[in-house]
Design an enzyme around this catalytic site. Structure first.
Site: not given
Lengths: 168, 372
Positions: B195-197
């Site tokens: 999950h890439c912020p």
């Protein structure tokens, strides 16, 4: 001869009662054909014949349906010369081409939808079954709904005897 | 949007053979007490995961957008400053290609960033209640009579290697291989990478190629801008003077460029070996348990691995965001399954879609049950 004559008389009554017959079929059970991961994450379904369908449909017809679906999905996910070219072209256009063009996968999904509808009309619906397109279940399962005639005593053999006696 | 035959048939467009729902379910009480007809709702409005939808379901992101605005802002501001301050000087003293190349890279970076952020990463819709019940029945049938709950893993053989599939309690299904449940988005994502912020979304099967293109083009853009700015400073004041005057800024730029280049290099390694970040971090195939495990998904050829990850046919979105909910089913509160669980209505929906099928069935019934 008498039987044929009886059937002929029976049919118009059946036809007029189409609405009642449509209401008379009720959902009895659902069978789920799970995914087969033996070859990796590509989309394949198991060809194991569920026991609930044994009295409803022949093994060969069922296997034929599942194998054809598996072949469709394999065709959709095939990595070959054409998919490389499409991938490179897409990258060159910053993937904007996906917004304009129908992808190969979507074309095959349309073919699959048509095939399932055809199978339902010709083979499954006459046997009181209905296949749901796997895309509507997140490609997890092939859902086969088993319908029973509500006029029967609740079992498929019961319904056939009722109709048989009516025909007589 | 392109119309697809496999999408849910709009129940309002077809005559339904079942009884029409009671009128009061269709009406909402207006502000002045009058009953008004409710517009049909789309499925994205009752989606159970933690996602945000825009443009009537066409665009989706994670609910926590993370630092996506910061990413966008940084790219826009840095590139803007480059075009305003460096390009005029460099065009005059070097060549006109510089803003052209910079502009092309900038546009590519923006487009791939937006596509990474706004595309469905490969979310798996939650299991319908019938499916969940069927799976529960299969688990309990394994003959577990003890008081402990039955095991929630299933073993499958993939390319002669045993892989354990875990049961997802939220989505009520056995997760396919390489699928992981993202706790931030509360969804199972196929081929879950991370999950890439920075992009405000999960990176999974469907948007990995956009993500990879984004970081590679971003590293090219940042390296290009860094090179141009250094050249500009060198031409204007001399490189040594520039290093003495603003060492901190140059150092920050240098390390930023290197970190993004490093990330691109890492993901190039992952692509070449057909691994995900998730698998690499967990060490799934590094054989740390002592067994001789290799990655069963790798094609054992770098070129084929790259092509299968980046050039494979684009899989479709499995969550039907813009499909309509059946008009006669009330939507549950959040936490409900995507497929609304009324089996009778669902069967009617199938019958609605196959009303022609049932007319054929009924015509065929005399043929199925012939008189003896």
């Amino acid at each position: 001869m008498l039987c044929c004559f009886t059937v002929f008389i029976f049919c118009p009554t059946q036809f007029h009662n189409l609405q009642e017959l449509r209401h008379s079929a009720s959902l009895a059970n659902k069978v789920f054909i799970q995914r087969d991961y033996s070859e990796g994450t590509t989309c394949r379904f198991q060809t194991k014949f569920p026991s609930e369908l044994e009295s409803r449909i022949e093994l060969t017809l069922f296997e034929e349906t599942v194998k054809t679906l598996n072949n469709f999905y394999a065709e959709a996910e095939k990595i070959g010369g054409q998919s490389y070219l499409e991938g490179c072209l897409a990258c060159a256009t910053a993937y904007l081409i996906f917004l304009c063009m129908e992808t190969r996968y979507e074309k095959v999904l349309k073919k699959i939808a048509k095939y399932i509808q055809e199978q339902n009309e010709k083979i499954y619906a006459p046997r009181g079954l209905l296949i749901t397109d796997p895309i509507e279940r997140g490609m997890r399962v092939i859902e086969i709904s088993i319908y029973e005639d509500r006029g029967s005593s609740g079992s498929s053999s019961g319904s056939s005897s009722v109709s048989g006696s009516t025909a007589r | 949007m392109k119309s697809r035959e496999y999408q849910q048939i709009d129940p309002k467009a077809l005559p339904t053979p079942s009884q029409s729902p009671p009128p009061h379910q269709h009406l909402a009480v207006g502000g002045d007490g009058r009953k008004e007809p409710m517009t049909p709702r789309r499925k994205w409005e009752v989606f159970p995961g933690k996602n945000r939808f825009f443009c009537d379901g066409r665009i989706m992101m994670a609910r926590q957008s993370g630092v996506f605005p910061l990413t966008l802002g940084l790219i826009l501001v840095t590139s803007g400053l480059f075009f305003i301050f460096d390009c005029p000087f460099l065009v005059k003293h070097l060549t006109r290609c510089i803003p052209a190349v910079g502009g092309a890279l900038f546009v590519f970076v923006l487009i791939t960033l937006l596509q990474t952020s706004f595309t469905d990463p490969g979310i798996l819709p939650r299991a319908t209640p019938e499916e969940a019940a069927d799976i529960e029945r299969q688990i309990d049938d394994t003959g577990n009579t003890s008081y402990r709950p039955p095991p929630r893993t299933k073993e499958v053989l993939i390319n002669q290697q045993v892989i354990k599939l875990k049961y997802c309690f939220t989505c009520k299904m056995f997760r396919p291989p390489r699928t992981s449940h993202c706790s931030l988005c509360d969804n199972c994502v196929e081929r879950f990478d991370h999950h890439c912020p920075w992009v405000g979304n999960c990176v999974g099967k469907r948007n990995y190629r956009f993500f990879y293109s984004f970081i590679v083009s971003l590293s090219l853009l940042t390296a290009f801008i860094f090179g141009c700015v250094t050249t500009h400073l060198a031409l204007r004041k001399g490189l040594m003077f520039a290093l003495q005057e603003s060492p901190v800024e140059l150092a920050i730029c240098f390390f930023s460029v290197w970190s993004i280049l490093g990330l691109s290099g890492f993901h190039t390694y992952l692509v070449a070996s057909n691994l995900t970040t998730n698998e690499d971090i967990k060490g799934s195939w590094s054989g740390k348990s002592g067994d001789a495990v290799t990655n069963p998904y790798s094609h054992k050829n770098i070129f084929i691995n790259c092509c299968s990850v980046l050039c494979a046919p684009m899989p479709p979105s499995l969550i039907d965001r813009r499909g309509f909910l059946p008009a006669d089913e009330p939507a549950r509160a959040s936490g409900a399954d995507l497929e609304l669980p009324n089996p009778n209505t669902k069967s009617d929906r199938n019958v609605v879609g196959g009303s022609s099928i049932w007319s054929l069935t009924c015509r065929n019934l005399p043929l199925i049950f012939p008189c003896s």
